[in-house]
Write an enzyme that holds these catalytic residues in place. Structure first.
Site, PDB file in Angstrom:
ATOM      1  N   ASP A 327       0.859  -1.014   0.250  1.00  0.00           N
ATOM      2  CA  ASP A 327       0.117   0.105   0.138  1.00  0.00           C
ATOM      3  C   ASP A 327       0.860   1.210  -0.158  1.00  0.00           C
ATOM      4  O   ASP A 327       1.913   1.294   0.520  1.00  0.00           O
ATOM      5  CB  ASP A 327      -0.819  -0.046   1.216  1.00  0.00           C
ATOM      6  N   GLU A 382     -11.514   3.422  -5.941  1.00  0.00           N
ATOM      7  CA  GLU A 382     -12.356   3.053  -7.093  1.00  0.00           C
ATOM      8  C   GLU A 382     -12.206   4.369  -7.970  1.00  0.00           C
ATOM      9  O   GLU A 382     -13.274   5.183  -7.998  1.00  0.00           O
ATOM     10  CB  GLU A 382     -13.819   3.027  -6.405  1.00  0.00           C
ATOM     11  N   SER A 409     -15.559  -2.724  -8.037  1.00  0.00           N
ATOM     12  CA  SER A 409     -17.042  -2.798  -7.645  1.00  0.00           C
ATOM     13  C   SER A 409     -18.070  -2.440  -9.026  1.00  0.00           C
ATOM     14  O   SER A 409     -18.889  -2.975  -9.027  1.00  0.00           O
ATOM     15  CB  SER A 409     -17.696  -2.440  -6.500  1.00  0.00           C
ATOM     16  N   HIS A 430     -14.488  -9.603  -8.104  1.00  0.00           N
ATOM     17  CA  HIS A 430     -15.203  -8.735  -7.452  1.00  0.00           C
ATOM     18  C   HIS A 430     -15.729  -9.141  -6.062  1.00  0.00           C
ATOM     19  O   HIS A 430     -16.639 -10.011  -6.100  1.00  0.00           O
ATOM     20  CB  HIS A 430     -16.394  -8.197  -8.107  1.00  0.00           C
ATOM     21  N   ASN A 433     -18.071  -7.235   0.586  1.00  0.00           N
ATOM     22  CA  ASN A 433     -17.805  -6.878   2.089  1.00  0.00           C
ATOM     23  C   ASN A 433     -18.641  -7.522   2.838  1.00  0.00           C
ATOM     24  O   ASN A 433     -19.989  -7.209   2.862  1.00  0.00           O
ATOM     25  CB  ASN A 433     -17.847  -5.284   1.947  1.00  0.00           C
ATOM     26  N   ASN A 480     -24.507  -5.633  -7.749  1.00  0.00           N
ATOM     27  CA  ASN A 480     -24.353  -4.184  -7.465  1.00  0.00           C
ATOM     28  C   ASN A 480     -25.730  -3.559  -8.460  1.00  0.00           C
ATOM     29  O   ASN A 480     -26.374  -2.639  -8.094  1.00  0.00           O
ATOM     30  CB  ASN A 480     -23.140  -3.610  -7.589  1.00  0.00           C
TER      31      ASN A 480
HETATM   32  P1  NAI Z   1      -9.995   2.009   0.773  1.00  0.00           P
HETATM   33  O1  NAI Z   1     -10.147   3.345   0.645  1.00  0.00           O
HETATM   34  O2  NAI Z   1     -10.468   1.445   2.092  1.00  0.00           O
HETATM   35  O3  NAI Z   1      -8.713   1.135   0.470  1.00  0.00           O
HETATM   36  C1  NAI Z   1      -7.599   1.629  -0.776  1.00  0.00           C
HETATM   37  C2  NAI Z   1      -6.370   1.479  -0.339  1.00  0.00           C
HETATM   38  O4  NAI Z   1      -5.777   1.658  -1.298  1.00  0.00           O
HETATM   39  C3  NAI Z   1      -6.089   2.642   0.745  1.00  0.00           C
HETATM   40  O5  NAI Z   1      -5.250   1.908   1.819  1.00  0.00           O
HETATM   41  C4  NAI Z   1      -4.846   3.455   0.005  1.00  0.00           C
HETATM   42  O6  NAI Z   1      -3.939   3.936   0.727  1.00  0.00           O
HETATM   43  C5  NAI Z   1      -4.516   2.648  -1.051  1.00  0.00           C
HETATM   44  N1  NAI Z   1      -3.901   3.039  -2.399  1.00  0.00           N
HETATM   45  C6  NAI Z   1      -4.734   4.034  -3.111  1.00  0.00           C
HETATM   46  N2  NAI Z   1      -4.041   4.145  -4.297  1.00  0.00           N
HETATM   47  C7  NAI Z   1      -2.751   3.421  -4.335  1.00  0.00           C
HETATM   48  C8  NAI Z   1      -1.892   2.897  -5.075  1.00  0.00           C
HETATM   49  N3  NAI Z   1      -1.650   3.702  -6.411  1.00  0.00           N
HETATM   50  N4  NAI Z   1      -0.863   2.070  -4.875  1.00  0.00           N
HETATM   51  C9  NAI Z   1      -1.045   1.479  -3.308  1.00  0.00           C
HETATM   52  N5  NAI Z   1      -2.098   1.701  -2.821  1.00  0.00           N
HETATM   53  C10 NAI Z   1      -2.983   2.589  -2.851  1.00  0.00           C
HETATM   54  O7  NAI Z   1     -11.067   1.288  -0.301  1.00  0.00           O
HETATM   55  P2  NAI Z   1     -11.770   0.026  -0.357  1.00  0.00           P
HETATM   56  O8  NAI Z   1     -13.151   0.218   0.147  1.00  0.00           O
HETATM   57  O9  NAI Z   1     -10.904  -1.085   0.127  1.00  0.00           O
HETATM   58  O10 NAI Z   1     -11.818  -0.395  -1.888  1.00  0.00           O
HETATM   59  C11 NAI Z   1     -10.810  -0.831  -2.812  1.00  0.00           C
HETATM   60  C12 NAI Z   1     -11.499  -1.275  -4.077  1.00  0.00           C
HETATM   61  O11 NAI Z   1     -12.300  -2.297  -3.960  1.00  0.00           O
HETATM   62  C13 NAI Z   1     -12.211  -0.228  -4.773  1.00  0.00           C
HETATM   63  O12 NAI Z   1     -12.143  -0.570  -6.289  1.00  0.00           O
HETATM   64  C14 NAI Z   1     -13.707  -0.587  -4.678  1.00  0.00           C
HETATM   65  O13 NAI Z   1     -14.561  -0.038  -5.465  1.00  0.00           O
HETATM   66  C15 NAI Z   1     -13.656  -1.973  -4.197  1.00  0.00           C
HETATM   67  N6  NAI Z   1     -14.906  -2.575  -3.341  1.00  0.00           N
HETATM   68  C16 NAI Z   1     -14.985  -2.149  -2.374  1.00  0.00           C
HETATM   69  C17 NAI Z   1     -15.929  -2.770  -1.585  1.00  0.00           C
HETATM   70  C18 NAI Z   1     -16.307  -2.119  -0.347  1.00  0.00           C
HETATM   71  O14 NAI Z   1     -17.274  -2.690   0.364  1.00  0.00           O
HETATM   72  N7  NAI Z   1     -15.615  -1.245   0.516  1.00  0.00           N
HETATM   73  C19 NAI Z   1     -16.700  -3.884  -1.907  1.00  0.00           C
HETATM   74  C20 NAI Z   1     -16.323  -4.500  -3.110  1.00  0.00           C
HETATM   75  C21 NAI Z   1     -15.167  -3.780  -3.894  1.00  0.00           C
END
Ligand code: NAI
Length: 668
Positions: A327, A382, A409, A430, A433, A480
């Protein structure tokens, strides 16, 4: 031939079950009929003892044959079938010699009922051993004496607790409960079984302090109320029926078995049981999508350690893979490791297993794992541009045959893969959560995704014990996309002045796992807004926009459609109101309409895939069999007409999809 018998020098009969043509033993009619013949032969030439065991590596007996049950035509036919099987188990129970069931792997439903008709049970002491009577999960209750023999063996309340939750227990817990008499590690297991057979102790008795029969009726009311709080009895009648069977159980065993059979046969023909049994076969179908392919994955690298990336990495390490996790924010890695620890503690039994899982999960800020990984899973924010530039930056570091998976997603693969030199290696994975609880993963293939890449991704999903649903890439994929119109309509209803609680209640009363507005608050209203903008840009609800602009993002900000204190909504004592007559239809029919659109666009194989996705991915109306089964049940024509009426009153967003039947004749 399903059974094989051998007699040893002690004249002990070892009866092996190895069901022909199946990887798993189930108590099908041919298996039982053959068993009956063997019992007759044993009566004529009695052994010193009888030991039942399975030759299948995956377990003893996994249950009754669901397909046989589903094919039954009437409750009478079911009662007849059960009575025949009951009589066979009663003959086993009545054999004059010690009988021992050797239990390893799955020993469920009818399998455990077979074991309960033995005098002794010995479990193999390893993590694979799982015993239970999970029939309520299929909308029925035990039918081959389980609800009669289990309380008599381990006591009423422990037995009810197991059966009402459909909970499975491991070997050690089974020993503590008295469900098995002994456990032994694999190397000593046969010897221990022989010892039980040759030197039989007094059979296990339930604790003498059990609920006396006359008090059962009073206890039943209390247990029913508790059970109803977990699952709506109007949708799931089996638990209450099971409690009734227990409360009114005749003391005589034969009469008790007949009463159980009677109730079970009735349940079998409820729509809930029919629908849940169908879902059981849909689960097998999803697994079959991955059969015959190998993932070729040993090392997984996850990029992004936020909510999803952290959970994906932890789950994948738990399931035995080496996982490196990177990350851009080091603090996220720390959090991810802590959360993984919580998962390992909850799911793994021994310190050795937990340490091994820890060793497999590597925080990897420098992304050193990228060059070793067979599968790279991206779970960063996202945002298409962020994902595109990440892929462009990492592609040259990947192994030549590494699969690249995105956990987006909603974004179509073509949009995020355009900067890749080789977009054919990109697939969508996909996850939902929370990853450790939702079993579905949509495995998305784009126009350019190579067939073998998609197959490897499907195989990987199955290998980490999740259910893969193959879907074609399009915004929002399946789950979704179908949920959003339902959510958007809920927001509109709320902005019309209908209280949130009333809207949410209508949804749960219909059978949704939670109300749409509570769901929005939980996911985050900002996240919902983003996805709606992406998928339905012309239909962004103003109320949602206003809430987000006011900083009211749901649970995480303390307020959304509800206000939260200590993580729980503060319920206002609003006066009871009666909902508008079309409330439930306004919520549910847009979801059906969207599902029809998804189907007609060919994004999944067929309607069953949609039901599997919606039930296993979002818990949508399992007792009704999922949205497409509900559509079939209610009638396409009826749904079309209702949508037309709603469109006339509330607007074009309800316009029925052209693929919905235009007449009753077509619908039939
Ligand atoms: P989040 O905001 O909790 O986590 C994203 C992480 O990625 C952060 O820790 C950030 O520091 C890191 N990050 C951002 N850009 C980066 C890069 N260039 N290189 C390395 N690390 C980087 O987001 P979340 O909720 O985990 O979502 C992540 C993906 O999963 C998105 O595409 C979202 O649409 C998808 N998703 C989310 C769900 C949910 O319920 N939150 C469910 C299913 C899919």
């Amino acid at each position: 031939m399903n059974w094989q018998i051998e007699r040893d020098t002690h004249n002990v009969a070892w009866l092996h079950l190895n069901q022909a043509g199946s990887g798993t033993n189930v108590l099908s009619q041919p298996v039982l009929a053959e068993f009956d013949g063997i019992l007759t032969a044993l009566r004529d030439a009695p052994p010193t003892a009888l030991i039942l065991l399975s030759d299948k590596p995956n377990g003893f007996v996994a249950g009754a044959d669901i397909r046989e049950l589903a094919a039954l035509q009437s409750p009478e036919a079911a009662r007849e079938l059960i009575a025949r099987a009951d009589a066979i188990l009663a003959r086993l129970e009545g054999l004059g010699c010690p009988t021992v069931a050797m239990i390893h792997g799955y020993c469920l439903g009818g399998g455990l009922e077979l074991a309960l008709a033995c005098r002794y049970r010995i479990g193999r002491d390893d993590t694979g051993t799982r015993l239970g009577l999970p029939e309520v999960r299929l909308g029925i209750h035990p039918g081959l004496g389980g609800s009669v023999r289990l309380p008599r063996l381990i006591g009423s309340l422990p037995a009810l607790r197991l059966m009402l939750a459909g909970r499975l227990v491991g070997a050690r817990e089974a020993l503590r409960l008295g469900l098995v008499d002994r456990i032994a590690p694999e190397r000593a297991w046969r010897r221990a079984a022989l010892d039980l057979a040759l030197r039989p102790p007094r059979p296990h008795r339930k604790p003498w302090l059990d609920l006396p029969r006359p008090l059962r009726g009073i206890a039943a009311g209390y247990i029913k109320r508790q059970t109803a709080a977990r699952a709506n009895p109007a949708h799931y009648p089996a638990p209450a029926a099971l409690i009734d069977v227990w409360a009114h159980e005749p003391a005589d065993l034969i009469a008790a078995l007949a009463a159980e059979a009677h109730s079970m046969a009735d349940l079998l023909f409820t729509p809930t049981a029919r629908n849940l049994m169908r879902l059981f076969t849909l689960e097998a179908r999803l697994k079959a999508y991955a059969k015959g392919s190998a993932s070729g994955v040993h090392h997984v690298h996850v990029i992004g350690a936020g909510t999803m990336g952290a959970a994906i990495a932890a789950w994948t390490a738990l399931r035995g893979y080496t996982v490196s996790l990177s990350d851009q924010n080091p603090a996220a890695l720390g959090r991810a490791v802590r959360e993984a620890g919580e998962l390992f503690t909850a799911k793994l039994r021994t310190e050795v297993e937990r340490t091994a899982a820890w060793d497999r999960l590597i925080p990897d800020a420098a992304q050193a794992g990228l060059g070793h990984a067979d599968l790279v899973i991206e779970a960063i924010v996202e945002n298409a541009e962020a994902k595109r530039s990440l892929f462009a930056a990492v592609e040259s570091r990947l192994k030549a045959d590494a699969v690249l998976a995105s956990n987006t997603s909603a974004l179509p693969l073509a949009m995020i893969g355009s900067a890749l030199r080789d977009p054919s290696r990109l697939v969508g994975m996909h996850f939902f959560n929370p990853v450790s609880r939702v079993r579905l993963i949509e495995v998305v293939s784009g126009e350019q995704t190579r067939e073998d890449v998609h197959r490897r991704a499907l195989a990987f999903v199955l290998a980490i014990d999740r259910l893969p649903l193959p879907v074609r890439s399009s915004p929002g994929f399946v789950v979704n996309r179908c949920l959003l119109p339902y959510l958007m309509e809920a927001v509109l209803l709320e902005s019309e002045g209908i209280p949130a609680t009333l809207i949410d209640h209508a949804a749960t009363a219909f059978g949704m796992p939670m109300g749409p507005l509570a769901l929005g608050d939980l996911v985050g209203l900002d996240v919902c807004l983003d996805v709606i903008r992406e998928l339905f840009p012309a239909r962004v609800p103003a109320r949602l926009q206003a809430l987000v602009e006011a900083g009211k993002k749901g649970l995480k900000s303390g307020e959304g459609f509800y206000r939260y204190r200590g993580g729980r909504p503060v319920r206002s004592d609003s006066r009871p109101e009666s909902p508008p007559a079309d409330l439930t239809d306004r919520l549910v029919l847009p979801m059906l309409n969207e599902a029809v659109a998804v189907l007609s666009e060919g994004l999944v194989g067929d309607a069953d895939d949609i039901d599997a996705g919606m039930v296993f991915g979002a818990g949508v109306i399992p007792h009704r069999g999922g949205p497409m089964q509900y559509l079939r049940e209610r009638g396409e024509y009826d749904v079309r007409q209702t949508l037309e009426r709603l469109a006339a009153v509330h607007g074009e967003r309800f316009a029925p999809h052209p693929a919905l039947a235009r007449s009753r004749a077509v619908a039939a």
